[in-house]
Design a protein around this motif. Structure first.
Motif, PDB file in Angstrom:
ATOM      1  N   HIS A 123      41.873  32.755  49.780  1.00 60.63           N
ATOM      2  CA  HIS A 123      40.780  33.624  49.876  1.00 60.63           C
ATOM      3  C   HIS A 123      40.928  34.707  50.923  1.00 60.63           C
ATOM      4  O   HIS A 123      40.891  36.049  50.257  1.00 60.63           O
ATOM      5  N   GLU A 124      41.721  34.596  52.001  1.00 63.11           N
ATOM      6  CA  GLU A 124      41.523  35.638  52.823  1.00 63.11           C
ATOM      7  C   GLU A 124      42.706  36.390  52.260  1.00 63.11           C
ATOM      8  O   GLU A 124      42.729  37.418  52.942  1.00 63.11           O
ATOM      9  N   SER A 125      43.807  36.175  52.038  1.00 61.81           N
ATOM     10  CA  SER A 125      45.064  36.891  51.079  1.00 61.81           C
ATOM     11  C   SER A 125      44.438  37.923  50.056  1.00 61.81           C
ATOM     12  O   SER A 125      44.656  39.533  50.442  1.00 61.81           O
ATOM     13  N   PHE A 126      43.932  37.482  49.312  1.00 65.38           N
ATOM     14  CA  PHE A 126      44.187  38.018  48.391  1.00 65.38           C
ATOM     15  C   PHE A 126      42.479  39.088  48.414  1.00 65.38           C
ATOM     16  O   PHE A 126      42.469  40.022  47.789  1.00 65.38           O
ATOM     17  N   THR A 127      41.510  38.663  49.527  1.00 67.61           N
ATOM     18  CA  THR A 127      40.508  38.936  49.789  1.00 67.61           C
ATOM     19  C   THR A 127      40.383  40.130  50.751  1.00 67.61           C
ATOM     20  O   THR A 127      38.886  41.480  51.689  1.00 67.61           O
ATOM     21  N   ASP A 128      41.747  40.440  50.862  1.00 72.18           N
ATOM     22  CA  ASP A 128      42.179  41.449  52.637  1.00 72.18           C
ATOM     23  C   ASP A 128      41.785  43.118  51.897  1.00 72.18           C
ATOM     24  O   ASP A 128      42.788  43.208  51.310  1.00 72.18           O
ATOM     25  N   GLY A 129      41.891  43.488  53.055  1.00 68.32           N
ATOM     26  CA  GLY A 129      41.669  45.230  52.455  1.00 68.32           C
ATOM     27  C   GLY A 129      42.435  45.626  51.801  1.00 68.32           C
ATOM     28  O   GLY A 129      42.566  46.776  50.849  1.00 68.32           O
ATOM     29  N   ALA A 130      43.211  45.764  51.953  1.00 67.34           N
ATOM     30  CA  ALA A 130      44.703  46.714  51.823  1.00 67.34           C
ATOM     31  C   ALA A 130      45.169  45.887  50.488  1.00 67.34           C
ATOM     32  O   ALA A 130      45.222  47.145  49.790  1.00 67.34           O
ATOM     33  N   GLN A 131      45.414  44.465  50.583  1.00 67.88           N
ATOM     34  CA  GLN A 131      45.448  43.660  49.117  1.00 67.88           C
ATOM     35  C   GLN A 131      44.736  44.578  48.203  1.00 67.88           C
ATOM     36  O   GLN A 131      44.564  44.901  47.338  1.00 67.88           O
ATOM     37  N   LEU A 132      43.533  44.398  48.531  1.00 72.00           N
ATOM     38  CA  LEU A 132      42.334  44.705  47.705  1.00 72.00           C
ATOM     39  C   LEU A 132      42.187  46.228  47.037  1.00 72.00           C
ATOM     40  O   LEU A 132      42.342  46.554  45.701  1.00 72.00           O
ATOM     41  N   LEU A 133      42.703  46.794  47.929  1.00 76.32           N
ATOM     42  CA  LEU A 133      42.555  48.494  47.839  1.00 76.32           C
ATOM     43  C   LEU A 133      43.733  49.048  46.389  1.00 76.32           C
ATOM     44  O   LEU A 133      43.411  49.395  45.884  1.00 76.32           O
ATOM     45  N   LEU A 134      44.724  48.280  47.354  1.00 78.68           N
ATOM     46  CA  LEU A 134      46.445  48.104  46.011  1.00 78.68           C
ATOM     47  C   LEU A 134      45.796  47.597  45.001  1.00 78.68           C
ATOM     48  O   LEU A 134      46.186  48.957  43.715  1.00 78.68           O
ATOM     49  N   LEU A 135      45.095  46.699  44.460  1.00 82.06           N
ATOM     50  CA  LEU A 135      44.827  46.143  43.042  1.00 82.06           C
ATOM     51  C   LEU A 135      43.486  47.188  42.678  1.00 82.06           C
ATOM     52  O   LEU A 135      43.345  47.192  41.492  1.00 82.06           O
ATOM     53  N   GLY A 136      43.260  47.827  43.520  1.00 85.26           N
ATOM     54  CA  GLY A 136      41.766  48.497  42.523  1.00 85.26           C
ATOM     55  C   GLY A 136      42.521  49.589  42.308  1.00 85.26           C
ATOM     56  O   GLY A 136      41.567  50.071  41.536  1.00 85.26           O
ATOM     57  N   ALA A 137      43.032  49.784  43.566  1.00 87.55           N
ATOM     58  CA  ALA A 137      43.809  51.675  43.058  1.00 87.55           C
ATOM     59  C   ALA A 137      45.052  51.171  41.779  1.00 87.55           C
ATOM     60  O   ALA A 137      44.833  52.702  40.376  1.00 87.55           O
ATOM     61  N   MET A 138      45.026  50.375  41.449  1.00 89.58           N
ATOM     62  CA  MET A 138      45.690  50.066  39.902  1.00 89.58           C
ATOM     63  C   MET A 138      44.779  49.547  39.185  1.00 89.58           C
ATOM     64  O   MET A 138      45.276  50.868  37.956  1.00 89.58           O
ATOM     65  N   ALA A 139      44.050  49.302  39.054  1.00 86.39           N
ATOM     66  CA  ALA A 139      42.827  49.193  38.276  1.00 86.39           C
ATOM     67  C   ALA A 139      42.360  50.862  37.768  1.00 86.39           C
ATOM     68  O   ALA A 139      41.759  51.044  36.465  1.00 86.39           O
ATOM     69  N   ILE A 140      41.747  51.560  38.558  1.00 93.53           N
ATOM     70  CA  ILE A 140      41.380  52.345  38.667  1.00 93.53           C
ATOM     71  C   ILE A 140      42.255  53.945  38.007  1.00 93.53           C
ATOM     72  O   ILE A 140      42.151  54.703  36.725  1.00 93.53           O
ATOM     73  N   GLY A 141      43.859  53.572  38.552  1.00 96.48           N
ATOM     74  CA  GLY A 141      44.817  54.245  37.560  1.00 96.48           C
ATOM     75  C   GLY A 141      44.684  53.814  36.466  1.00 96.48           C
ATOM     76  O   GLY A 141      44.953  55.161  35.082  1.00 96.48           O
ATOM     77  N   MET A 142      44.737  52.403  35.699  1.00101.98           N
ATOM     78  CA  MET A 142      45.011  52.098  34.293  1.00101.98           C
ATOM     79  C   MET A 142      43.884  52.634  33.187  1.00101.98           C
ATOM     80  O   MET A 142      44.096  53.295  32.111  1.00101.98           O
TER      81      MET A 142
END
Length: 329
Positions: free
Chosen positions: A174-193
């Protein structure tokens, strides 16, 4: 040789030299944190824009599957090998470090591929995200097993003195996938899509034009950090220092074999090799300090940042890309 003439790589080398001569040159921690977040955000956007253009294909699914397979195989094999010559906790920590990934090594490779006009899929950013956590989970499970074994052997009168407390793998995940950097990467990818070509045009000055300069600035900081962490390896066995170079090469070879068997494209295969060869020096050490306090941070952190990271940046990236183009092209 052409990789060494790249300005971003030269700034890394300059940082190593500055740190070696003990210069007071430094990048403030807040600036360093901003640079890492920028690079992850720009990378996520690029990946999302690329996925919006290509869509979800069979190769996307196959490559992501290979990434997860590598993220499980590498720490499992590494732990079995290392525990024969090291304490179990140090073996688990090093296996986690080399089983996870370095985002900066990946980002530098993306820039290298773009500068050499080598095509790759935007989904490889998602592959990087998927490969970060499995090694951490496995290392925590290894450490918990060691503690339970130790508890069974030293228990006397119901009293135990353990260096670390068993941690639930689910909490670490849970901590790994909710880490701010990790979440930013996935969120930016979703926004790009979601935004696609229109978003790409609007964000080009941010995600493309600034990228090279920001990467050079961040690699300067990484060079300084690498030089300052080499001291922690003094007095360590030579075989362990050799492991910091030979293990990435072996892991890259494993990734190449899987990519060849699955008929992955050269660009995606090169990135798989880089991900398999890289070692975490941010996410994993941060977790291991609390999850496996019995392990020596100077060992796994010094190996990954002091040896493996410089090796991959200067030598590994052009080597892996060149081999992938020759074998998979």
């Amino acid at each position: 040789m052409s990789n060494l003439l790249d300005p971003a790589i030269l700034f890394f080398v300059f940082g190593v030299l500055a740190g070696t001569v003990k210069s007071n040159l430094e990048i403030p921690p807040q600036i360093s944190r901003f640079l890492s977040l920028y690079l992850l955000m720009a990378l996520g956007l690029k990946g999302g824009f690329s996925l919006a253009e290509s869509g979800l294909t069979a190769e996307v699914a196959i490559t992501l599957g290979l990434a997860v397979l590598l993220a499980v195989l590498i720490p499992a094999i590494s732990y079995q090998l290392l525990k024969q010559r090291l304490g179990g906790f140090d073996a688990a920590a090093i296996a986690a470090t080399y089983g996870s990934v370095s985002a900066v090594t990946f980002i530098t490779t993306v820039q290298y591929l773009e500068s050499h006009a080598t095509a790759f899929g935007g989904h490889m950013a998602a592959a990087m995200a998927l490969m970060e956590s499995p090694a951490i989970i496995m290392a925590v499970l290894f450490a918990n097993t060691l503690r339970q074994t130790s508890a069974a052997s030293v228990s006397c009168g119901g009293t135990l003195a353990l260096a670390g407390t068993p941690l639930r793998a689910g909490k670490i995940l849970h901590e790994s996938f909710t880490d701010g950097a990790q979440l930013l990467l996935l969120g930016a990818m979703a926004i790009g899509m979601v935004t696609g070509e229109a978003g790409k045009a609007v964000m080009a000055p941010f995600s493309t034009d600034l990228f090279k300069g920001m990467l050079a600035f961040f690699l300067l900081d990484m060079g300084l950090m690498a030089a300052r962490n080499l001291g922690g390896l003094q007095g360590k066995p030579l075989w362990l220092l050799a492991y910091a170079v030979l293990a990435p090469l072996a892991h890259a070879a494993l990734a190449l074999a899987l990519a060849w068997a699955a008929e992955v494209s050269p660009g995606n295969g090169a990135l798989l090799m880089v991900l398999a060869a890289s070692a975490s020096y941010i996410a994993v050490p941060a977790v291991l300090r609390h999850a496996i306090p019995e392990a020596q941070p100077a060992l796994y952190f010094g190996m990954s940042l002091g040896i493996t990271f410089p090796f991959n940046i200067v030598v590994g990236i052009p080597l892996y890309v060149g081999i992938a183009q020759r074998v998979l092209g």
